[in-house]
Design a protein around this motif. Structure first.
Motif, PDB file in Angstrom:
ATOM      1  N   SER A  45      38.804  34.038  33.996  1.00  0.00           N
ATOM      2  CA  SER A  45      40.044  33.295  33.792  1.00  0.00           C
ATOM      3  C   SER A  45      40.842  33.970  32.689  1.00  0.00           C
ATOM      4  N   ASN A 103      49.764  43.165  36.770  1.00  0.00           N
ATOM      5  CA  ASN A 103      49.494  43.486  38.167  1.00  0.00           C
ATOM      6  C   ASN A 103      49.060  44.936  38.327  1.00  0.00           C
ATOM      7  N   ARG A 117      45.322  45.930  39.615  1.00  0.00           N
ATOM      8  CA  ARG A 117      45.248  46.642  40.905  1.00  0.00           C
ATOM      9  C   ARG A 117      44.397  47.904  40.813  1.00  0.00           C
ATOM     10  N   GLU A 155      39.274  40.009  44.028  1.00  0.00           N
ATOM     11  CA  GLU A 155      40.292  38.984  44.287  1.00  0.00           C
ATOM     12  C   GLU A 155      41.046  38.733  42.985  1.00  0.00           C
ATOM     13  N   PHE A 156      42.342  38.380  43.132  1.00  0.00           N
ATOM     14  CA  PHE A 156      43.221  38.225  41.964  1.00  0.00           C
ATOM     15  C   PHE A 156      44.273  37.180  42.323  1.00  0.00           C
ATOM     16  N   TYR A 157      44.327  36.088  41.552  1.00  0.00           N
ATOM     17  CA  TYR A 157      45.228  34.977  41.860  1.00  0.00           C
ATOM     18  C   TYR A 157      46.030  34.566  40.633  1.00  0.00           C
ATOM     19  N   ARG A 158      47.278  34.162  40.866  1.00  0.00           N
ATOM     20  CA  ARG A 158      48.085  33.496  39.834  1.00  0.00           C
ATOM     21  C   ARG A 158      47.886  32.007  40.053  1.00  0.00           C
ATOM     22  N   MET A 159      47.600  31.273  38.998  1.00  0.00           N
ATOM     23  CA  MET A 159      47.169  29.883  39.112  1.00  0.00           C
ATOM     24  C   MET A 159      48.171  28.915  38.472  1.00  0.00           C
ATOM     25  N   THR A 160      47.975  27.658  38.777  1.00  0.00           N
ATOM     26  CA  THR A 160      48.646  26.589  38.036  1.00  0.00           C
ATOM     27  C   THR A 160      47.615  25.976  37.095  1.00  0.00           C
ATOM     28  N   TYR A 209      45.673  33.150  35.368  1.00  0.00           N
ATOM     29  CA  TYR A 209      45.217  34.070  36.418  1.00  0.00           C
ATOM     30  C   TYR A 209      43.714  33.941  36.575  1.00  0.00           C
ATOM     31  N   LEU A 241      40.404  36.005  38.355  1.00  0.00           N
ATOM     32  CA  LEU A 241      39.901  37.218  38.979  1.00  0.00           C
ATOM     33  C   LEU A 241      38.491  36.958  39.487  1.00  0.00           C
ATOM     34  N   LYS A 242      38.164  37.584  40.597  1.00  0.00           N
ATOM     35  CA  LYS A 242      36.781  37.610  41.068  1.00  0.00           C
ATOM     36  C   LYS A 242      36.338  39.060  41.036  1.00  0.00           C
TER      37      LYS A 242
END
Length: 159
Positions: free
Chosen positions: A73, A88, A92, A99-104, A109, A111-112
């Protein structure tokens, strides 16, 4: 992107291909109970509409020695377009990040990572904090993978 309508035949075809993308058109057609030509046309339509975005081979991470799954996180130190592009770009370029996500919420963010061990994770952690300024980095280590699938849930959606 516009939503694609799927009928029962499309759902059957996609289900078979999600399980085994190496199936020939003839095999998919036989399983879907349709002619090869009709099946081929549907697959082409699904590719052209990007429902089928690509076909890949899924590797066994443990067989490759990538036994540690880490969820990282990140909390951002700022929220500018330039900072986001730097993040980013940095992420990358790290192959261990799968895996890479922008969260609420509290975490900006997620990451896995798949890595060999704690030392390999530490090397990735150090690479991340060298690349970008962050407010907080928090990691959780998976003890057991209970479910893993790349298959999406499918239902017919007529237009």
């Amino acid at each position: 992107m516009t939503r694609v309508s799927l009928d029962d035949a499309d759902v059957r075809i996609l289900g078979f291909l999600q399980e085994d993308a190496t199936l020939s058109v003839a095999a998919v057609a036989a399983k879907a109970n349709m002619s090869q030509n009709a099946c081929w046309r549907r697959i082409k339509r699904l590719e052209e509409s990007r429902v089928i975005s690509r076909r890949v081979t899924i590797l066994d991470a443990s067989a490759l020695g990538l036994d540690l799954t880490v969820f990282v996180s990140l909390r951002a130190s700022e929220h500018s377009e330039a900072w986001l592009e730097m993040l980013n770009s940095a992420i990358r370029d790290i192959p261990e990040v799968v895996e890479f996500y922008r969260m609420t919420g509290d975490v900006d963010y997620l990451l896995k990572l798949r890595v060999e061990n704690m030392a390999a994770y530490d090397a990735v952690y150090r690479r991340i904090i060298r690349s970008i300024r962050l407010t907080d980095v928090s990691s959780a280590f998976s003890m057991e993978e209970i479910k893993f699938t790349t298959a999406l849930p499918l239902t017919a959606r007529p237009s």
